[in-house]
Design an enzyme around this catalytic site. Structure first.
Site, PDB file in Angstrom:
ATOM      1  CB  SER A 148      -0.866  -0.035   1.274  1.00 48.45           C
ATOM      2  OG  SER A 148      -1.419   1.239   1.529  1.00 48.45           O
ATOM      3  CE1 TYR A 161      -3.955  -2.365   5.562  1.00 50.54           C
ATOM      4  CE2 TYR A 161      -3.276  -0.155   4.917  1.00 50.54           C
ATOM      5  CZ  TYR A 161      -3.775  -1.402   4.584  1.00 50.54           C
ATOM      6  OH  TYR A 161      -4.085  -1.692   3.272  1.00 50.54           O
TER       7      TYR A 161
END
Ligand SMILES: NC(=O)c1ccc[n+]([C@@H]2O[C@H](COP(=O)([O-])OP(=O)(O)OC[C@H]3O[C@@H](n4cnc5c(N)ncnc54)[C@H](O)[C@@H]3O)[C@@H](O)[C@H]2O)c1
Length: 272
Positions: A148, A161
């Site tokens: 990501s 995350y």
């Protein structure tokens, strides 16, 4: 022309969003696909849909943190389809409940931190650990890891995350460095915002609009936009791409932080 004919692929997190789109596109390109997810019923539905469209697919219920279940997932691919060429490590913990606990670092619940890393990193490691021996049996393969933009840049929230995705990028380089000479490639995909059904339901429209402002493309990604890139990276056409992270992010990480504001000044000046 189908370019993954005779290839066998596993997609984790294949029951929904990006994983489901990827399973469909890999099957369209001729691969036999194991749709693997903790949500077994939804994985089964995706596999049935692929089969109904003329593709080859089977579903496996797997919690990617459980090593025995990962071993069974790999064994299923080998038993059902004769081997393994492609692993798309894609499952991640990003439910609204989980994200709501991923806030300020000074308030971080260490158990929550560990849980994010168990799914997003240990899960990928276990997948690679058990997939690579099966790939070596066939003379090589490819491990694609969904990362990501949050693994590359800081955000005001989601530190666990984002840090887990940064680790995924490092892990990708290590797979390539250890097994490249034996024909195993590994590539991470650093995604921008992808409009999965879960995201559309959970992210307020004004936040989606704000995020679109910071992408360079006219619209945000659909899951299929990511799936097409995964399919290319899985193919032999991507033979010379390994050990790296490909931004698939509509230019989200390509511009200066002031870009969106600067563009407003620029547009105003052009209209004056
Ligand atoms: N949607 C985005 O904007 C975006 C942006 C950047 C990165 N990503 C990454 O893309 C990947 C796919 O996300 P998505 O947006 O399609 O989300 P999603 O929630 O639609 O899909 C995630 C899937 O993973 C499964 N899963 C969760 N925990 C699991 C476990 N322990 N074992 C097995 N399966 C498990 C879920 O059941 C679900 O089907 C993730 O790695 C995510 O971090 C998404």
């Amino acid at each position: 022309m189908a370019e993954l004919t005779d290839k066998v692929a596993i997609v984790t997190g294949g029951a929904s969003g990006i994983g489901a789109a990827t399973a469909r596109v890999l099957a369209r390109e001729g691969a036999a696909v194991v749709v693997a997810d903790i949500n077994g019923a939804a994985a089964e539905a995706v596999a049935k849909e692929i089969a109904a469209a003329g593709g080859r697919a089977t579903a496996v219920t797997v919690d990617v943190v459980e090593e025995e279940q990962i071993a069974t997932m790999i064994a299923t691919a080998v038993r059902e389809f004769g081997g393994l060429d492609i692993l798309h490590n894609n499952a991640a913990l990003q439910t609204p409940a989980s994200m709501s606990r991923d806030r300020a670092i000074i308030d971080m619940d260490a158990e929550h931190w560990d849980q994010i890393f168990r799914v997003n990193l240990r899960g990928y490691m276990l997948g690679a650990k058990h997939a690579i021996p099966a790939m070596l049996e066939r003379g090589g393969g490819v491990v694609l890891n969904t990362a990501s933009g949050t693994g590359v840049l800081g955000e005001p929230s989601r530190p666990a995350y984002g840090t887990s995705k940064a680790a995924v990028i490092g892990f990708t380089r290590n797979i390539a460095a250890q097994y490249g000479k034996q024909g195993v490639r590994s590539v991470a995909l650093a995604l921008g915002l992808v409009k999965t059904p879960a995201l559309e339901a959970g992210l307020p429209p004004e936040v989606q609009e704000m995020m679109l402002t910071h992408h360079l493309t006219p619209r945000l990604a659909d899951p299929e936009d990511i799936a097409e890139v995964v399919s290319f990276l899985a193919s032999d056409r991507a033979y010379f791409i390994t050990g790296c992270t490909i931004p698939v992010d509509g230019g989200f990480t390509a511009h200066t932080p002031s870009w969106a504001d600067a563009r407003r000044f620029h547009d105003a000046a052009m209209q004056a």
